[in-house]
Design a protein around this motif. Structure first.
Motif, PDB file in Angstrom:
ATOM      1  N   GLU A  81      38.161  41.813  33.077  1.00 55.32           N
ATOM      2  CA  GLU A  81      37.970  40.394  32.763  1.00 55.32           C
ATOM      3  C   GLU A  81      39.178  39.595  33.258  1.00 55.32           C
ATOM      4  O   GLU A  81      40.321  39.934  32.937  1.00 55.32           O
ATOM      5  CB  GLU A  81      37.806  40.192  31.260  1.00 55.32           C
ATOM      6  N   VAL A  82      38.932  38.556  34.006  1.00 60.93           N
ATOM      7  CA  VAL A  82      40.008  37.747  34.582  1.00 60.93           C
ATOM      8  C   VAL A  82      40.915  37.174  33.501  1.00 60.93           C
ATOM      9  O   VAL A  82      42.124  37.064  33.695  1.00 60.93           O
ATOM     10  CB  VAL A  82      39.426  36.623  35.471  1.00 60.93           C
ATOM     11  N   THR A  83      40.359  36.860  32.346  1.00 60.31           N
ATOM     12  CA  THR A  83      41.167  36.296  31.260  1.00 60.31           C
ATOM     13  C   THR A  83      42.153  37.302  30.698  1.00 60.31           C
ATOM     14  O   THR A  83      43.082  36.921  29.988  1.00 60.31           O
ATOM     15  CB  THR A  83      40.272  35.768  30.125  1.00 60.31           C
ATOM     16  N   ASN A  84      41.970  38.586  31.006  1.00 61.85           N
ATOM     17  CA  ASN A  84      42.877  39.637  30.531  1.00 61.85           C
ATOM     18  C   ASN A  84      43.842  40.092  31.621  1.00 61.85           C
ATOM     19  O   ASN A  84      44.436  41.163  31.509  1.00 61.85           O
ATOM     20  CB  ASN A  84      42.084  40.842  30.027  1.00 61.85           C
ATOM     21  N   LEU A  85      43.994  39.290  32.667  1.00 60.68           N
ATOM     22  CA  LEU A  85      44.858  39.658  33.790  1.00 60.68           C
ATOM     23  C   LEU A  85      45.896  38.566  34.055  1.00 60.68           C
ATOM     24  O   LEU A  85      45.660  37.388  33.800  1.00 60.68           O
ATOM     25  CB  LEU A  85      44.019  39.858  35.063  1.00 60.68           C
ATOM     26  N   THR A  86      47.027  38.989  34.592  1.00 58.37           N
ATOM     27  CA  THR A  86      48.067  38.044  35.006  1.00 58.37           C
ATOM     28  C   THR A  86      47.625  37.311  36.274  1.00 58.37           C
ATOM     29  O   THR A  86      46.578  37.619  36.852  1.00 58.37           O
ATOM     30  CB  THR A  86      49.376  38.780  35.342  1.00 58.37           C
ATOM     31  N   GLU A  87      48.474  36.432  36.712  1.00 54.74           N
ATOM     32  CA  GLU A  87      48.294  35.844  38.029  1.00 54.74           C
ATOM     33  C   GLU A  87      48.467  36.951  39.078  1.00 54.74           C
ATOM     34  O   GLU A  87      48.906  38.047  38.761  1.00 54.74           O
ATOM     35  CB  GLU A  87      49.306  34.706  38.254  1.00 54.74           C
ATOM     36  N   LYS A  88      48.158  36.654  40.327  1.00 57.38           N
ATOM     37  CA  LYS A  88      48.292  37.639  41.407  1.00 57.38           C
ATOM     38  C   LYS A  88      49.744  37.743  41.838  1.00 57.38           C
ATOM     39  O   LYS A  88      50.444  36.740  41.962  1.00 57.38           O
ATOM     40  CB  LYS A  88      47.428  37.239  42.598  1.00 57.38           C
ATOM     41  N   PHE A  89      50.176  38.985  42.057  1.00 52.45           N
ATOM     42  CA  PHE A  89      51.516  39.257  42.575  1.00 52.45           C
ATOM     43  C   PHE A  89      51.397  39.895  43.950  1.00 52.45           C
ATOM     44  O   PHE A  89      50.513  40.711  44.194  1.00 52.45           O
ATOM     45  CB  PHE A  89      52.285  40.198  41.645  1.00 52.45           C
ATOM     46  N   SER A  90      52.321  39.556  44.835  1.00 52.74           N
ATOM     47  CA  SER A  90      52.336  40.094  46.194  1.00 52.74           C
ATOM     48  C   SER A  90      53.083  41.430  46.234  1.00 52.74           C
ATOM     49  O   SER A  90      53.717  41.849  45.260  1.00 52.74           O
ATOM     50  CB  SER A  90      53.028  39.103  47.135  1.00 52.74           C
ATOM     51  N   TRP A  91      53.025  42.063  47.389  1.00 46.13           N
ATOM     52  CA  TRP A  91      53.776  43.303  47.644  1.00 46.13           C
ATOM     53  C   TRP A  91      55.258  43.073  47.347  1.00 46.13           C
ATOM     54  O   TRP A  91      55.887  43.870  46.642  1.00 46.13           O
ATOM     55  CB  TRP A  91      53.565  43.704  49.105  1.00 46.13           C
ATOM     56  N   ASP A  92      55.816  41.989  47.862  1.00 48.96           N
ATOM     57  CA  ASP A  92      57.239  41.704  47.662  1.00 48.96           C
ATOM     58  C   ASP A  92      57.567  41.442  46.196  1.00 48.96           C
ATOM     59  O   ASP A  92      58.649  41.811  45.726  1.00 48.96           O
ATOM     60  CB  ASP A  92      57.679  40.511  48.520  1.00 48.96           C
ATOM     61  N   ASP A  93      56.633  40.833  45.460  1.00 48.55           N
ATOM     62  CA  ASP A  93      56.845  40.634  44.023  1.00 48.55           C
ATOM     63  C   ASP A  93      56.983  41.975  43.315  1.00 48.55           C
ATOM     64  O   ASP A  93      57.853  42.147  42.450  1.00 48.55           O
ATOM     65  CB  ASP A  93      55.677  39.876  43.393  1.00 48.55           C
ATOM     66  N   VAL A  94      56.136  42.931  43.682  1.00 48.07           N
ATOM     67  CA  VAL A  94      56.178  44.244  43.024  1.00 48.07           C
ATOM     68  C   VAL A  94      57.430  45.004  43.446  1.00 48.07           C
ATOM     69  O   VAL A  94      58.025  45.723  42.638  1.00 48.07           O
ATOM     70  CB  VAL A  94      54.889  45.055  43.291  1.00 48.07           C
TER      71      VAL A  94
END
Length: 109
Positions: A81-94
């Motif tokens: 469920e999208v409401t149970n997820l953070t915003e999107k993180f990129s490769w560099d963020d990780v």
């Protein structure tokens, strides 16, 4: 315990290495995105690898991943469920998350 951002509570750098490894399923590094689950204790949050829609694909594709095994989540073949997820993180963020986890580990020694 539920945290607003359980991935920030993860102590084990190997978790983020495994997330990066899972993200490699997307060939183009610039398109790799991950969203972390917002429920749990922050030990090994489930996450979802996404390919954004746009020029590359007509619709976004989402792969739910079990945070403990780093394999496709067998109990949830459908995206989380999208409401149970953070915003999107990129490769560099990780990569940054991995570096912070490694730094915290060195400080504990």
């Amino acid at each position: 315990m539920t945290a607003s951002r359980p991935h920030e509570l993860v102590e084990d750098p190997e978790y983020f290495r495994d997330v990066l490894n899972s993200m490699r399923m997307i060939a183009d590094k610039n398109l790799r995105r991950v969203r972390f689950g917002l429920t749990g204790d922050g030990i090994a949050p489930h996450y979802e690898i996404t390919v954004p829609d746009g020029d590359y694909m007509e619709h976004s594709v989402r792969f739910p991943i079990n945070g403990l095994t780093h394999h496709t989540h067998h109990q949830s073949p459908e995206p989380f469920e999208v409401t149970n997820l953070t915003e999107k993180f990129s490769w560099d963020d990780v990569i940054g998350m991995l570096e912070r986890a490694l730094s915290r580990k060195r400080e504990r020694k």
